[in-house]
Design a protein around this motif. Structure first.
Motif, PDB file in Angstrom:
ATOM      1  N   MET A   1       0.844  -1.193   0.000  1.00  0.00           N
ATOM      2  CA  MET A   1       0.000   0.000   0.000  1.00  0.00           C
ATOM      3  C   MET A   1       0.883   1.249   0.000  1.00  0.00           C
ATOM      4  O   MET A   1       1.850   1.333   0.750  1.00  0.00           O
ATOM      5  N   HIS A   2       0.581   2.176  -0.894  1.00  0.00           N
ATOM      6  CA  HIS A   2       1.352   3.408  -0.983  1.00  0.00           C
ATOM      7  C   HIS A   2       0.562   4.587  -0.428  1.00  0.00           C
ATOM      8  O   HIS A   2      -0.656   4.667  -0.596  1.00  0.00           O
ATOM      9  N   ALA A   3       1.277   5.503   0.214  1.00  0.00           N
ATOM     10  CA  ALA A   3       0.701   6.767   0.681  1.00  0.00           C
ATOM     11  C   ALA A   3       1.330   7.898  -0.121  1.00  0.00           C
ATOM     12  O   ALA A   3       2.547   7.930  -0.329  1.00  0.00           O
ATOM     13  N   HIS A   4       0.499   8.838  -0.579  1.00  0.00           N
ATOM     14  CA  HIS A   4       1.020   9.916  -1.434  1.00  0.00           C
ATOM     15  C   HIS A   4       0.052  11.090  -1.434  1.00  0.00           C
ATOM     16  O   HIS A   4      -1.093  10.978  -0.980  1.00  0.00           O
ATOM     17  N   VAL A   5       0.509  12.225  -1.956  1.00  0.00           N
ATOM     18  CA  VAL A   5      -0.369  13.357  -2.244  1.00  0.00           C
ATOM     19  C   VAL A   5      -0.276  13.636  -3.742  1.00  0.00           C
ATOM     20  O   VAL A   5       0.697  13.275  -4.399  1.00  0.00           O
ATOM     21  N   LEU A   6      -1.296  14.311  -4.267  1.00  0.00           N
ATOM     22  CA  LEU A   6      -1.310  14.596  -5.701  1.00  0.00           C
ATOM     23  C   LEU A   6      -0.471  15.821  -6.053  1.00  0.00           C
ATOM     24  O   LEU A   6      -0.151  16.044  -7.221  1.00  0.00           O
ATOM     25  N   GLY A   7      -0.123  16.605  -5.075  1.00  0.00           N
ATOM     26  CA  GLY A   7       0.696  17.792  -5.275  1.00  0.00           C
ATOM     27  C   GLY A   7       0.835  18.507  -3.950  1.00  0.00           C
ATOM     28  O   GLY A   7       0.143  18.188  -2.976  1.00  0.00           O
ATOM     29  N   PHE A   8       1.733  19.492  -3.895  1.00  0.00           N
ATOM     30  CA  PHE A   8       2.060  20.149  -2.628  1.00  0.00           C
ATOM     31  C   PHE A   8       2.115  21.659  -2.863  1.00  0.00           C
ATOM     32  O   PHE A   8       2.377  22.119  -3.979  1.00  0.00           O
ATOM     33  N   PRO A   9       1.866  22.487  -1.825  1.00  0.00           N
ATOM     34  CA  PRO A   9       1.989  23.942  -2.002  1.00  0.00           C
ATOM     35  C   PRO A   9       3.388  24.335  -2.482  1.00  0.00           C
ATOM     36  O   PRO A   9       4.368  23.651  -2.186  1.00  0.00           O
ATOM     37  N   ARG A  10       3.466  25.446  -3.200  1.00  0.00           N
ATOM     38  CA  ARG A  10       4.727  25.847  -3.818  1.00  0.00           C
ATOM     39  C   ARG A  10       5.420  27.010  -3.121  1.00  0.00           C
ATOM     40  O   ARG A  10       6.641  27.139  -3.181  1.00  0.00           O
ATOM     41  N   MET A  11       4.633  27.920  -2.529  1.00  0.00           N
ATOM     42  CA  MET A  11       5.159  29.216  -2.138  1.00  0.00           C
ATOM     43  C   MET A  11       6.138  29.170  -0.973  1.00  0.00           C
ATOM     44  O   MET A  11       6.979  30.051  -0.831  1.00  0.00           O
ATOM     45  N   GLY A  12       6.021  28.147  -0.126  1.00  0.00           N
ATOM     46  CA  GLY A  12       6.863  28.075   1.056  1.00  0.00           C
ATOM     47  C   GLY A  12       6.144  28.599   2.286  1.00  0.00           C
ATOM     48  O   GLY A  12       5.202  29.392   2.184  1.00  0.00           O
ATOM     49  N   ALA A  13       6.598  28.179   3.456  1.00  0.00           N
ATOM     50  CA  ALA A  13       5.932  28.548   4.703  1.00  0.00           C
ATOM     51  C   ALA A  13       5.906  30.060   4.907  1.00  0.00           C
ATOM     52  O   ALA A  13       4.980  30.600   5.514  1.00  0.00           O
ATOM     53  N   ASN A  14       6.916  30.758   4.398  1.00  0.00           N
ATOM     54  CA  ASN A  14       6.989  32.210   4.534  1.00  0.00           C
ATOM     55  C   ASN A  14       6.910  32.910   3.180  1.00  0.00           C
ATOM     56  O   ASN A  14       7.426  34.014   3.020  1.00  0.00           O
ATOM     57  N   ARG A  15       6.298  32.262   2.233  1.00  0.00           N
ATOM     58  CA  ARG A  15       6.127  32.780   0.869  1.00  0.00           C
ATOM     59  C   ARG A  15       7.468  33.131   0.214  1.00  0.00           C
ATOM     60  O   ARG A  15       7.614  34.113  -0.512  1.00  0.00           O
ATOM     61  N   GLU A  16       8.448  32.280   0.443  1.00  0.00           N
ATOM     62  CA  GLU A  16       9.780  32.547  -0.096  1.00  0.00           C
ATOM     63  C   GLU A  16       9.777  32.655  -1.621  1.00  0.00           C
ATOM     64  O   GLU A  16      10.491  33.488  -2.199  1.00  0.00           O
ATOM     65  N   LEU A  17       8.982  31.823  -2.278  1.00  0.00           N
ATOM     66  CA  LEU A  17       8.952  31.866  -3.740  1.00  0.00           C
ATOM     67  C   LEU A  17       8.340  33.173  -4.233  1.00  0.00           C
ATOM     68  O   LEU A  17       8.794  33.754  -5.223  1.00  0.00           O
ATOM     69  N   LYS A  18       7.304  33.652  -3.555  1.00  0.00           N
ATOM     70  CA  LYS A  18       6.683  34.931  -3.933  1.00  0.00           C
ATOM     71  C   LYS A  18       7.718  36.051  -3.926  1.00  0.00           C
ATOM     72  O   LYS A  18       7.833  36.819  -4.899  1.00  0.00           O
ATOM     73  N   TRP A  19       8.447  36.164  -2.829  1.00  0.00           N
ATOM     74  CA  TRP A  19       9.401  37.271  -2.709  1.00  0.00           C
ATOM     75  C   TRP A  19      10.504  37.146  -3.744  1.00  0.00           C
ATOM     76  O   TRP A  19      10.930  38.160  -4.330  1.00  0.00           O
ATOM     77  N   ALA A  20      10.963  35.920  -3.983  1.00  0.00           N
ATOM     78  CA  ALA A  20      12.023  35.735  -4.980  1.00  0.00           C
ATOM     79  C   ALA A  20      11.532  36.087  -6.386  1.00  0.00           C
ATOM     80  O   ALA A  20      12.249  36.731  -7.161  1.00  0.00           O
ATOM     81  N   LEU A  21      10.317  35.676  -6.727  1.00  0.00           N
ATOM     82  CA  LEU A  21       9.768  36.003  -8.042  1.00  0.00           C
ATOM     83  C   LEU A  21       9.664  37.509  -8.238  1.00  0.00           C
ATOM     84  O   LEU A  21      10.062  38.048  -9.284  1.00  0.00           O
ATOM     85  N   GLU A  22       9.151  38.197  -7.241  1.00  0.00           N
ATOM     86  CA  GLU A  22       8.945  39.633  -7.391  1.00  0.00           C
ATOM     87  C   GLU A  22      10.274  40.383  -7.419  1.00  0.00           C
ATOM     88  O   GLU A  22      10.411  41.391  -8.128  1.00  0.00           O
TER      89      GLU A  22
END
Length: 756
Positions: free
Chosen positions: A1-22
Motif C-alpha cells: 500500500m502506498h501513501a502519497h499526495v497529488l501535489g504540494f503547495p509551492r510558495m513556502g511557509a513564509n512565501r519565499e517563492l513569492k518574494w524571490a519572483l517579485e
C-alpha cells in the motif's frame, strides 16, 4: 500500500517563492538566485512529505508560475507573438506568456479559474498551425534530483485530454485536430520518464465533468498510445473535484495501472467503483481534503480504506489527498496567534501528509496510533464549542420571506430614476475598487495591527491615502469614484475580520496566481455582523468630492468561495447567513447617503459545480443570496456588481437574475470575446466590460481601448455601456495606473465627442 499526495503547495511557509519572483521581476536578483530559491523550496517540500511517511513524492507539481503554463512550455506550444524560436523555453519567454511584455506591448495569455477553485491557470492557445514537441529538460532534471535525494519520485503531468479541453481555440482551430500531435509529444515525455520512477501521474480532472462523445473517444485513442510508451513505469490516472459519474466505465476501461478518485467531493462513489474495479487496477483513495483546513475524520476514512481492502488486495490500494494540496495552507503549527481551541480542529498541508501516512499505518498494522485518539478528541471539542452555533442567526435565516429577494421596481424604472439623480455622461468611467497598495500603506496597516500605531493615527493616515486617491481620480476625469481601499488587506479577509463566525491565520497563504497569494478566512461558526464595517470610510471619501462615490462591498458568494468554509453545515445555509450580514451593511450605506453600492461577486462562476446536473441548484441559491444582500435598497440607489476571470457565457441568465443595475466584468485578456454572450443573450441592465488587463504591467494605449469599446458597442447599447478596467488596481504601481486610466478616460471622451 502506498501513501502519497497529488501535489504540494509551492510558495513556502513564509512565501519565499513569492518574494524571490517579485525580486526577479524587478531586476533585483538574477535567474541563478531565483532558481536556487525555487529548487531549495522544492527539495524542502519533498523532505516534509518523506519525513511524514509518504512513499512517493510528486515531481512537476512545483512551478515558478503555473503548472498549466509549465505544460505549454514543455510541449513547445508557445504562441507566435512571444517570438520563441525553439529549444529550451527561457524564463523571459515563460514570464512573458504569463504576464505580457509591457515594453514591447505584447499581451499575456489569458488566465481563468482552475475548475471550481480560486486558483488561476494560464489558458493554452491552439491555432491551426500550433505544433507540439517535447521541449526542455526541467521535469526530467527534477526527477533525477528527487532520486539523488533518496526519494521515490512520481512525475505529475496535466493529462492530454484535460489540456486540450481547457485550451482556447483561435483562428478557426478545432482542438481535436491537434490530438495526434499532442499525444505524440506526451508519448515522448513518458518514454523519457519510463524506468526512472514507479508511477507517472496523469491529471485528468476533466473526467469529473460532462464529456462529449468526441472527448470520450479521444480518451481511448490517447491512452492506448500513452500506455505503449510506458514499458516499466505505471500510469496513474488522477481524477478529482467531483465524482466520475457516467464517465466511470470510460475511466475504468482506459489502459492504465491505477486510478485516483476524490472521495471528499464524491464520497458516495466508492461502492460502485469497487463493484466494477478490474482485478489489475490499483485504486488510489482521495480521503484527505486538499481544499479545506479541517482535520480528517480518521475513523471514517479508515473504514473506507478497510472496505476497499476487503474487496481487493491491500497492495492495490493507495491512500492520498483528494486533490493537490496546492489549495491548502502550508503548516498549522506556525499559527501561534490562532486560538488553541480552534487550531486543534485544523490540518494544513504538513498535517494532511501525516494524516495520510497514519491511515496507511493503521490499515496495514491494525493498530491505531495516538493521532487517532487526538483526532477524535478534536472533533468532539469542535462540535461542542460555544461559538459554533448562534440561535439568533439561525432563526433570522429561517425567517427570510420571498419579498426580501426583490427590488421594489423593475430595472427600467429604477434606471430612469438613477439617471436623473446621478446625472452621469454617456460612457461613464469608473474603476473596480482598489488602487495601488504602496509600501507605506502596508507598513502603516502592519504597525496598527501590531499596536505600534494608535487608532486615531491610523485613521488619519488612511484618510490621507483616501484623499490622495480621490484627488487623482478627479484629476484624471473619472465620473464615478472609489475610495481606493487602503484600509483593506484583502477583499474577503477585511470583511471576515469584522463578522462573527470567522477566524484568521498569520501564514495561511494559498497561491491564487503567479506570485499572488491570498490568506482565506476560516468560517467556523454562524455568521453575523456586530457593527457597521465600511460606512465611515465611504462617508469620508464622499465628503471630498461632489462626484458619486461607490460604497464597496464583497458579496456573500465570494466571501463563501474565498474562505475555508465549515464542513458541518451546507454551503447554501452558510451563504444565506453571510447575505443577511452584508444586507445590514448595504442598508446602512444607503441610510448614510451613499448613492452607488458595489457588491462584488468575483467568485459567482467559480463556485458553480462542474457537473451540469448540479449547476441549476447552485445558481438558484447563489443568485438568491446576492439578491437578499442587495434588494432592500430604494430605487434611486444604484447597485453594481463585479465579476472577473471566469467563463461567463453559459450563465448570463443567472447574472441577469441577480438584478444588479450595473455589472462590470473581465473581458480584456480575451479581446472582448466575452461579448459573444451578449450577442446570444439580451442582457437587460448596464454593463462595464473591462477594457484593460490589470494583472499585467503593460499600459494599453488610447487607440487599443477605443477599439475595444467599439467592439463592445456592437452588442451593448451606448446608453448602457460603462468604461472600466477589468479588476481592482491593488497590485499595480501608480505610474502605470495613471497612464492606463488616462488612456481609458480619453478613449471614453473620444466616443462621447463622436456621439455629441
Amino acid at each position: 500500500m502506498h501513501a502519497h499526495v497529488l501535489g504540494f503547495p509551492r510558495m513556502g511557509a513564509n512565501r519565499e517563492l513569492k518574494w524571490a519572483l517579485e525580486q526577479f521581476w524587478r531586476g533585483e536578483i538574477g535567474e541563478t538566485e531565483l532558481v536556487a530559491t525555487a529548487d531549495g523550496l522544492r527539495d524542502r517540500h519533498w523532505a516534509i512529505q518523506a519525513d511524514a511517511g509518504l512513499d512517493l513524492v510528486p515531481v512537476g507539481d512545483f512551478s515558478l508560475y503555473d503548472h498549466v503554463l509549465d505544460t505549454v512550455a514543455m510541449l513547445g506550444a508557445v504562441p507566435p507573438r512571444f517570438g520563441w524560436s525553439g529549444g529550451e523555453i527561457d524564463l523571459t519567454t515563460y514570464f512573458n506568456m504569463a504576464r505580457g511584455n509591457a515594453e514591447k506591448g505584447i499581451p499575456a495569455m489569458e488566465m481563468t479559474k482552475w475548475f471550481d477553485t480560486n486558483y488561476h491557470y494560464i489558458v493554452p492557445e491552439l491555432a491551426p498551425d500550433t505544433t507540439f514537441a517535447k521541449t526542455g529538460s526541467r521535469l526530467f532534471d527534477a526527477v533525477e534530483s528527487a532520486r539523488k535525494l533518496g526519494h521515490s519520485p512520481k512525475p505529475v503531468l496535466v493529462g492530454p485530454i484535460t489540456f486540450l479541453m481547457l485550451a482556447k481555440e483561435t483562428g478557426g482551430c478545432n482542438r481535436w485536430a491537434h490530438l495526434d500531435g499532442l499525444v505524440e509529444a506526451y508519448c515522448r515525455i513518458i518514454a523519457e520518464l519510463d524506468g526512472t520512477c514507479t508511477w507517472i501521474q496523469l491529471d485528468e480532472p476533466i473526467l469529473c465533468t460532462d464529456l462529449s462523445e468526441e472527448a470520450k473517444r479521444a480518451f481511448g485513442a490517447a491512452y492506448s498510445r500513452l500506455r505503449a510508451a510506458a514499458v516499466s513505469s505505471r500510469l496513474l490516472l488522477a481524477t478529482y473535484f467531483g465524482t466520475l459519474g457516467d464517465n466511470l466505465d470510460l475511466a475504468l476501461s482506459l489502459p492504465v495501472n491505477g486510478m485516483h478518485v476524490d472521495l471528499v467531493r464524491g464520497p458516495g462513489q466508492l461502492g460502485e467503483i469497487l463493484d466494477k474495479l478490474p482485478s489489475h487496477l490499483t485504486l488510489s483513495l482521495g480521503l484527505v481534503d486538499g481544499r479545506n483546513v479541517w482535520k480528517t475524520e480518521l475513523e471514517t476514512a479508515l473504514r473506507k480504506v478497510n472496505a476497499a481492502c476487503q474487496r481487493t488486495k491491500p497492495a492495490q490500494i493507495m491512500i492520498g489527498s483528494s486533490c493537490s494540496l496546492l489549495h491548502s495552507p502550508m503548516d498549522v503549527e506556525g499559527e501561534t496567534a490562532l486560538d488553541p481551541e480552534l487550531k486543534q480542529w485544523m490540518a494544513f498541508a504538513v498535517q494532511k501528509c501525516a494524516e495520510i501516512a497514519v491511515l496507511k499505518q493503521a490499515s496495514s498494522t491494525g493498530d491505531k496510533p495516538d493521532l487517532f485518539i487526538e483526532n477524535k478528541a478534536s472533533l468532539l471539542a469542535r462540535g461542542a464549542h460555544r461559538d459554533v452555533r448562534d440561535a439568533r442567526v439561525r432563526e433570522r435565516a429561517v425567517a427570510v420571506t420571498p419579498d426580501m429577494y426583490d427590488r421594489a421596481s423593475p430595472f427600467a424604472e429604477r434606471a430612469a430614476v438613477q439617471r436623473g439623480l446621478l446625472d452621469l455622461p454617456l460612457f461613464p468611467t469608473t474603476t473596480i475598487g482598489s488602487y495601488p497598495q504602496t509600501a507605506e500603506i502596508r507598513k502603516q496597516r502592519l504597525q496598527f495591527k501590531k499596536g505600534e500605531m494608535s487608532e486615531a493615527d491610523y485613521v488619519k493616515a488612511m484618510q490621507g491615502h483616501i484623499a490622495e486617491v480621490v484627488a487623482r481620480q478627479e484629476a484624471l476625469g473619472l465620473d464615478v469614484l472609489v475610495h481606493g481601499e487602503p484600509e483593506r488587506n484583502d477583499m474577503v479577509e477585511y470583511f471576515g475580520q469584522q463578522l462573527n463566525g470567522f477566524c484568521f491565520t498569520q501564514n495561511g497563504w494559498v497561491q491564487s496566481y503567479g506570485s499572488r497569494c491570498v490568506k482565506p478566512p476560516i468560517i467556523y461558526g454562524d455568521v453575523s455582523r456586530p457593527e457597521k464595517m465600511t460606512v465611515d470610510w465611504a462617508l469620508y471619501a464622499q465628503s471630498l468630492t461632489d462626484k458619486p462615490m461607490k460604497g464597496m462591498l464583497t458579496g456573500p458568494v465570494t466571501i463563501l468561495c474565498w474562505s475555508f468554509v465549515r464542513n458541518d453545515l451546507s454551503r447554501d445555509i452558510v451563504c444565506r447567513q453571510i447575505a443577511l450580514a452584508m444586507r445590514d451593511e448595504v442598508l446602512d450605506l444607503e441610510s448614510a447617503g451613499i448613492k452607488i453600492i458595489q457588491i462584488d461577486e468575483a467568485a459567482l462562476r467559480e463556485g458553480m459545480p462542474i457537473r451540469k446536473a448540479d449547476q441549476a441548484t447552485y445558481l438558484r441559491w447563489a443568485v438568491d443570496c446576492f439578491r437578499l444582500t442587495a434588494a432592500g435598497v430604494r430605487d434611486e440607489t444604484q447597485i453594481h456588481s463585479h465579476m472577473c476571470y471566469s467563463e461567463f457565457n453559459a450563465i448570463m441568465g443567472a447574472i441577469a437574475e441577480m438584478d444588479a443595475d450595473v455589472i462590470s466584468i473581465e473581458a480584456s485578456r480575451s479581446n472582448m470575446e466575452l461579448l459573444d454572450a451578449f450577442n446570444q443573450y439580451d442582457y437587460p441592465a448596464e454593463i462595464g466590460p473591462g477594457v484593460y488587463d490589470i494583472h499585467s504591467p503593460r499600459v494599453p494605449d488610447e487607440e487599443e481601448i477605443y477599439s475595444l469599446l467599439h467592439k463592445a458597442l456592437a452588442v451593448i447599447p451606448a446608453e448602457r455601456l460603462w468604461v472600466n478596467p477589468d479588476c481592482g488596481l491593488k497590485t499595480r504601481a501608480w505610474p502605470e495606473t495613471i497612464a492606463s486610466l488616462g488612456n481609458m478616460v480619453r478613449a471614453a471622451e473620444r466616443l462621447r465627442r463622436e456621439r455629441a
